[in-house]
Design a protein around this motif. Structure first.
Motif, PDB file in Angstrom:
ATOM      1  N   LYS A 258      -8.281 -17.419   8.141  1.00 25.72           N
ATOM      2  CA  LYS A 258      -9.198 -17.077   7.041  1.00 25.72           C
ATOM      3  C   LYS A 258      -9.492 -18.296   6.174  1.00 25.72           C
ATOM      4  CE  LYS A 258      -8.417 -12.145   6.592  1.00 25.72           C
ATOM      5  NZ  LYS A 258      -7.915 -11.051   5.776  1.00 25.72           N
TER       6      LYS A 258
ATOM      7  N   GLN B 279      -7.223  -2.496  -4.485  1.00 24.83           N
ATOM      8  CA  GLN B 279      -6.012  -2.722  -5.279  1.00 24.83           C
ATOM      9  C   GLN B 279      -6.134  -4.022  -6.059  1.00 24.83           C
ATOM     10  OE1 GLN B 279      -2.998  -2.669  -2.264  1.00 24.83           O
ATOM     11  NE2 GLN B 279      -3.192  -0.471  -1.943  1.00 24.83           N
TER      12      GLN B 279
ATOM     13  N   ALA C  88     -12.623 -10.855  -7.126  1.00 26.28           N
ATOM     14  CA  ALA C  88     -13.764  -9.929  -7.166  1.00 26.28           C
ATOM     15  C   ALA C  88     -14.518 -10.057  -8.493  1.00 26.28           C
ATOM     16  CB  ALA C  88     -13.256  -8.505  -6.964  1.00 26.28           C
ATOM     17  N   GLY C  89     -15.838  -9.908  -8.402  1.00 31.89           N
ATOM     18  CA  GLY C  89     -16.691 -10.054  -9.593  1.00 31.89           C
ATOM     19  C   GLY C  89     -17.050  -8.709 -10.191  1.00 31.89           C
ATOM     20  N   GLY C  90     -18.042  -8.053  -9.598  1.00 30.53           N
ATOM     21  CA  GLY C  90     -18.346  -6.692 -10.010  1.00 30.53           C
ATOM     22  C   GLY C  90     -19.420  -6.556 -11.069  1.00 30.53           C
TER      23      GLY C  90
ATOM     24  N   ASN D  96      -8.146  -7.453  -5.371  1.00 31.02           N
ATOM     25  CA  ASN D  96      -9.183  -7.954  -6.296  1.00 31.02           C
ATOM     26  C   ASN D  96      -8.900  -9.390  -6.700  1.00 31.02           C
ATOM     27  OD1 ASN D  96      -9.056  -4.796  -8.077  1.00 31.02           O
ATOM     28  ND2 ASN D  96     -10.317  -5.347  -6.322  1.00 31.02           N
TER      29      ASN D  96
ATOM     30  N   ARG E 225       0.816  -1.206   0.000  1.00 33.93           N
ATOM     31  CA  ARG E 225       0.000   0.000   0.000  1.00 33.93           C
ATOM     32  C   ARG E 225       0.852   1.258   0.000  1.00 33.93           C
ATOM     33  NH1 ARG E 225      -4.820  -1.835   0.494  1.00 33.93           N
ATOM     34  NH2 ARG E 225      -4.961  -3.805   1.547  1.00 33.93           N
TER      35      ARG E 225
ATOM     36  N   GLY F 273      -5.289 -14.627  -0.037  1.00 33.41           N
ATOM     37  CA  GLY F 273      -3.977 -14.439   0.573  1.00 33.41           C
ATOM     38  C   GLY F 273      -3.560 -15.566   1.504  1.00 33.41           C
TER      39      GLY F 273
ATOM     40  N   ASN G  76      -2.305 -15.138   6.282  1.00 37.22           N
ATOM     41  CA  ASN G  76      -3.725 -14.917   6.620  1.00 37.22           C
ATOM     42  C   ASN G  76      -4.324 -16.040   7.457  1.00 37.22           C
ATOM     43  OD1 ASN G  76      -4.288 -12.378   5.829  1.00 37.22           O
ATOM     44  ND2 ASN G  76      -5.131 -12.909   3.833  1.00 37.22           N
TER      45      ASN G  76
ATOM     46  N   GLU H 179     -19.127 -13.563  -4.320  1.00 35.37           N
ATOM     47  CA  GLU H 179     -17.949 -12.821  -4.760  1.00 35.37           C
ATOM     48  C   GLU H 179     -17.163 -12.184  -3.621  1.00 35.37           C
ATOM     49  OE1 GLU H 179     -19.317  -9.805  -7.500  1.00 35.37           O
ATOM     50  OE2 GLU H 179     -20.332  -8.694  -5.928  1.00 35.37           O
TER      51      GLU H 179
ATOM     52  N   VAL I 167       0.270 -12.015  -3.606  1.00 37.13           N
ATOM     53  CA  VAL I 167       0.396 -11.612  -5.000  1.00 37.13           C
ATOM     54  C   VAL I 167       1.174 -10.293  -5.049  1.00 37.13           C
ATOM     55  CG1 VAL I 167      -0.886 -10.933  -7.074  1.00 37.13           C
ATOM     56  CG2 VAL I 167      -1.808 -12.694  -5.562  1.00 37.13           C
TER      57      VAL I 167
ATOM     58  N   SER J 108      -6.952 -11.549  -5.138  1.00 37.90           N
ATOM     59  CA  SER J 108      -6.990 -12.469  -3.997  1.00 37.90           C
ATOM     60  C   SER J 108      -8.411 -12.785  -3.567  1.00 37.90           C
ATOM     61  CB  SER J 108      -6.212 -11.857  -2.827  1.00 37.90           C
ATOM     62  OG  SER J 108      -4.905 -11.608  -3.277  1.00 37.90           O
ATOM     63  N   THR J 109      -9.349 -11.845  -3.830  1.00 35.58           N
ATOM     64  CA  THR J 109     -10.748 -12.129  -3.478  1.00 35.58           C
ATOM     65  C   THR J 109     -11.534 -12.600  -4.701  1.00 35.58           C
ATOM     66  OG1 THR J 109     -11.276  -9.788  -3.832  1.00 35.58           O
ATOM     67  CG2 THR J 109     -10.859 -10.472  -1.568  1.00 35.58           C
TER      68      THR J 109
HETATM   69  C1  LIG Z   1     -18.389  -0.031  -2.159  1.00 36.88           C
HETATM   70  C2  LIG Z   1     -17.898  -1.428  -2.430  1.00 36.88           C
HETATM   71  C3  LIG Z   1     -18.422  -2.128  -3.528  1.00 36.88           C
HETATM   72  C4  LIG Z   1     -17.974  -3.411  -3.806  1.00 36.88           C
HETATM   73  N1  LIG Z   1     -18.505  -4.055  -4.866  1.00 36.88           N
HETATM   74  C5  LIG Z   1     -18.069  -5.291  -5.141  1.00 36.88           C
HETATM   75  C6  LIG Z   1     -18.568  -5.990  -6.267  1.00 36.88           C
HETATM   76  O1  LIG Z   1     -19.439  -5.511  -7.000  1.00 36.88           O
HETATM   77  N2  LIG Z   1     -18.044  -7.214  -6.522  1.00 36.88           N
HETATM   78  C7  LIG Z   1     -17.086  -7.794  -5.730  1.00 36.88           C
HETATM   79  O2  LIG Z   1     -16.638  -8.901  -6.000  1.00 36.88           O
HETATM   80  N3  LIG Z   1     -16.630  -7.158  -4.656  1.00 36.88           N
HETATM   81  C8  LIG Z   1     -17.089  -5.937  -4.351  1.00 36.88           C
HETATM   82  N4  LIG Z   1     -16.596  -5.306  -3.255  1.00 36.88           N
HETATM   83  C9  LIG Z   1     -15.580  -5.966  -2.438  1.00 36.88           C
HETATM   84  C10 LIG Z   1     -14.264  -5.856  -3.195  1.00 36.88           C
HETATM   85  O3  LIG Z   1     -14.168  -6.990  -4.030  1.00 36.88           O
HETATM   86  C11 LIG Z   1     -13.103  -5.916  -2.352  1.00 36.88           C
HETATM   87  O4  LIG Z   1     -13.194  -4.810  -1.472  1.00 36.88           O
HETATM   88  C12 LIG Z   1     -11.813  -5.788  -3.163  1.00 36.88           C
HETATM   89  O5  LIG Z   1     -11.783  -6.660  -4.290  1.00 36.88           O
HETATM   90  C13 LIG Z   1     -10.687  -6.171  -2.301  1.00 36.88           C
HETATM   91  O6  LIG Z   1      -9.560  -5.429  -2.686  1.00 36.88           O
HETATM   92  P1  LIG Z   1      -8.804  -4.583  -1.566  1.00 36.88           P
HETATM   93  O7  LIG Z   1      -7.590  -4.024  -2.206  1.00 36.88           O
HETATM   94  O8  LIG Z   1      -9.753  -3.656  -0.918  1.00 36.88           O
HETATM   95  O9  LIG Z   1      -8.347  -5.756  -0.606  1.00 36.88           O
HETATM   96  P2  LIG Z   1      -8.407  -5.887   1.000  1.00 36.88           P
HETATM   97  O10 LIG Z   1      -9.790  -5.634   1.468  1.00 36.88           O
HETATM   98  O11 LIG Z   1      -7.308  -5.101   1.577  1.00 36.88           O
HETATM   99  O12 LIG Z   1      -8.044  -7.419   1.137  1.00 36.88           O
HETATM  100  C14 LIG Z   1      -8.977  -8.416   0.792  1.00 36.88           C
HETATM  101  C15 LIG Z   1      -8.363  -9.779   1.111  1.00 36.88           C
HETATM  102  O13 LIG Z   1      -7.331 -10.067   0.156  1.00 36.88           O
HETATM  103  C16 LIG Z   1      -6.075 -10.211   0.827  1.00 36.88           C
HETATM  104  N5  LIG Z   1      -5.113  -9.508  -0.014  1.00 36.88           N
HETATM  105  C17 LIG Z   1      -5.090  -8.197  -0.352  1.00 36.88           C
HETATM  106  N6  LIG Z   1      -4.053  -7.937  -1.176  1.00 36.88           N
HETATM  107  C18 LIG Z   1      -3.410  -9.107  -1.364  1.00 36.88           C
HETATM  108  C19 LIG Z   1      -2.266  -9.496  -2.099  1.00 36.88           C
HETATM  109  N7  LIG Z   1      -1.560  -8.631  -2.808  1.00 36.88           N
HETATM  110  N8  LIG Z   1      -1.874 -10.803  -2.054  1.00 36.88           N
HETATM  111  C20 LIG Z   1      -2.560 -11.692  -1.313  1.00 36.88           C
HETATM  112  N9  LIG Z   1      -3.663 -11.377  -0.598  1.00 36.88           N
HETATM  113  C21 LIG Z   1      -4.072 -10.110  -0.617  1.00 36.88           C
HETATM  114  C22 LIG Z   1      -6.243  -9.562   2.194  1.00 36.88           C
HETATM  115  O14 LIG Z   1      -5.402 -10.151   3.149  1.00 36.88           O
HETATM  116  C23 LIG Z   1      -7.715  -9.860   2.461  1.00 36.88           C
HETATM  117  O15 LIG Z   1      -7.862 -11.179   2.939  1.00 36.88           O
HETATM  118  C24 LIG Z   1     -17.010  -4.028  -2.960  1.00 36.88           C
HETATM  119  C25 LIG Z   1     -16.470  -3.332  -1.878  1.00 36.88           C
HETATM  120  C26 LIG Z   1     -16.922  -2.048  -1.603  1.00 36.88           C
HETATM  121  C27 LIG Z   1     -16.322  -1.313  -0.438  1.00 36.88           C
END
Ligand SMILES: Cc1cc2nc3c(=O)[nH]c(=O)nc-3n(C[C@H](O)[C@H](O)[C@H](O)COP(=O)(O)OP(=O)(O)OC[C@H]3O[C@@H](n4cnc5c(N)ncnc54)[C@H](O)[C@@H]3O)c2cc1C
Length: 448
Positions: free
Chosen positions: A443, A125, A134-136, A129, A16, A186, A440, A403, A191, A131-132
């Motif tokens: 988790k 970040q 993410a869909g969206g 995205n 970060r 994670g 982690n 997601e 990553v 690691s989770t």
């Molecule tokens: C307003 C809002 C709308 C959203 N809409 C959606 C949506 O439509 N679809 C959807 O899927 N999600 C949605 N989300 C959730 C979103 O997917 C996650 O917040 C985002 O993908 C996670 O990225 P971050 O950088 O915030 O990770 P963090 O929240 O910091 O971390 C998420 C997890 O990943 C791990 N992690 C982070 N970075 C790394 C790395 N580099 N290597 C290994 N592990 C790591 C962390 O330890 C933690 O377990 C939404 C969130 C918000 C706040």
């Protein structure tokens, strides 16, 4: 041991704070009719004593050959400026600490886009995205990160750097190791870099916001949209009346149409506005003639589209103003998609819960169920909401996390969506990758 346990967070904080957040490389794809001039691709080669092409040269050749024999349109000359191996690939390679929106802005300069868009884009970040997984909002069109992430660089628990930073779209050389890190939150590695395939940025985007009388009509709208809009359909989102009321009440954002029990937001993206408009008009005409859509507005003005998107993207934020929100993110077969909302409204009618809403990515069968209350009540969560939600979703063959992942909160409910054999194999993998449990901890996997 305590110090070791903080390794993950330490590294993530490091990412970060990484001031040198940058795209390492962007490429181009040929079918977009974009190309990199040789002078730009090989900046280290000093230009010789050659003149530069100017209008006089073009005129000379037009006079000599006839104007219809000289190509000047960039689209026409592109094939002559790109070699057949297309040193161009539409891929982005970046560090994990890049913010999603920053990446998209960078890609815009190259007429490309991120294959992922979500409400948190300004802060999340790409490493998070991935690691989770993410869909969206545009999953319907561009698919999952599992499909779009071509490669990753990962730091393993033993400190080794695993270079799987592949940029090829096809590579069947054994196990697809990158998939282990996409969506494992994670727990198997950190990553640090990623390569993604990035689609061309659409030239035309049109948004329709539609009012619908009942959930049957929502399903009919989705079906018709898939049939009529086919390759141009880029998003199909559902908002129910309590969700829209919350955005209106707490954030002051008004609906552009009258009140309805359900609203469907449909976005098309394409390369030709006339073609896309024509398709959308046919769809709307059929939807209204059949009585499945009662009212709606259509726009391609960026500011109006942004206002409409806020009605969907800011629901979660609006509900937080009530005091406390219990949030669930489930996948369901589309015929059962909304059933859980009225069931929960009934189940919770004599409790401290004030509003139960349902909204989400109906095009992907992904419902966000939000329950608002004035105060957080852990007993209500433990004894009423969670047993009900997870059991019901499992009975309908859905997923307890579409997601948002498992995190710390849902580990004990993993069995609702994974068989004992699958959980056992996940535990073995975790043990193999991270025998000391430093990545982690707690988790995803249940403790027992
Ligand atoms: C307003 C809002 C709308 C959203 N809409 C959606 C949506 O439509 N679809 C959807 O899927 N999600 C949605 N989300 C959730 C979103 O997917 C996650 O917040 C985002 O993908 C996670 O990225 P971050 O950088 O915030 O990770 P963090 O929240 O910091 O971390 C998420 C997890 O990943 C791990 N992690 C982070 N970075 C790394 C790395 N580099 N290597 C290994 N592990 C790591 C962390 O330890 C933690 O377990 C939404 C969130 C918000 C706040």
């Amino acid at each position: 041991m305590k110090k070791i346990l903080s390794v993950t967070q330490f590294l993530l904080n490091g990412l970060r704070k990484h001031e040198n957040i940058r795209c390492l490389h962007t490429g181009y794809i040929s079918h977009q009719k974009q190309f990199v001039l040789t002078k730009d691709r090989y900046p280290h080669i000093k230009r010789g004593n050659y003149t530069e092409l100017n209008d006089n040269h073009v005129k000379f050749f037009k006079d000599l050959l006839g104007s219809d024999r000289v190509l000047t349109d960039p689209n026409d000359v592109q094939p002559y400026n790109t070699d057949w191996i297309k040193m161009v690939c539409g891929t982005l390679v970046c560090e994990a600490g890049c913010v999603l929106e920053t990446l998209d802005q960078e890609l815009e300069k190259h007429n490309l886009m991120m294959p992922l868009d979500l409400g948190a884009k300004g802060s999340c970040q790409i490493g998070g995205n991935i690691s989770t997984n993410a869909g969206g909002l545009r999953f319907l069109r561009y698919g999952s990160l599992q499909g779009n992430v071509l490669g990753v660089e990962v730091v393993l628990a033993n400190g080794e750097v695993l270079d799987c930073l592949n940029v090829l779209k096809k590579d069947n050389t054994g196990f697809h190791l990158r998939h282990l890190f996409i969506g494992s939150e994670g727990t198997l590695g950190i990553v640090t870099k990623a390569a993604l395939q990035c689609p061309p940025r659409p030239k035309s985007i049109i948004l329709a916001f539609l009012g619908v009388e009942d959930f049957e009509s929502v399903l009919s709208t989705l079906k018709l949209a898939k049939e009529q809009l086919s390759e141009t359909l880029s998003s199909c989102e559902l908002i129910d009346a309590p969700s829209l009321d919350a955005v209106n009440k707490y954030l002051g954002i008004k609906s552009p149409i009258d009140e309805f029990p359900f609203y469907v937001l449909i976005e098309t993206s394409g390369s030709d506005v006339n073609h896309d408009e024509e398709k959308l008009n046919v769809f709307l005409d059929k939807a209204m003639t059949r009585g499945i859509v009662i009212d709606g507005i259509v726009t391609n003005e960026p500011s109006k589209m942004q206002n409409i998107w806020q009605l969907r993207e800011r629901i979660a934020e609006a509900l937080l103003h009530t005091g406390a929100v219990y949030k669930y993110d489930v996948s369901l077969p589309v015929q059962h998609f909304y059933e859980i909302v009225p069931l929960l409204q009934n189940e919770l009618k004599d409790t401290s819960a004030t509003v139960v809403t349902g909204y989400g990515h109906i095009g992907d069968g992904n419902l966000h169920v939000n329950i608002a209350a004035e105060e957080y009540d852990q007993d209500l969560v433990n004894n009423v909401i969670e047993p009900f939600v997870f059991k019901w979703v499992s009975e309908k063959k859905g997923s307890i996390s579409a997601e948002h992942g498992i995190g710390l909160k849902k580990t004990e409910f993993l069995h609702y969506s994974k068989t004992p054999e699958a959980i056992s194999l996940m535990k073995k993998l975790k043990n193999l990758f991270d025998p000391s449990g430093i990545l982690n901890p707690y988790k995803v996997l249940p403790l027992h």
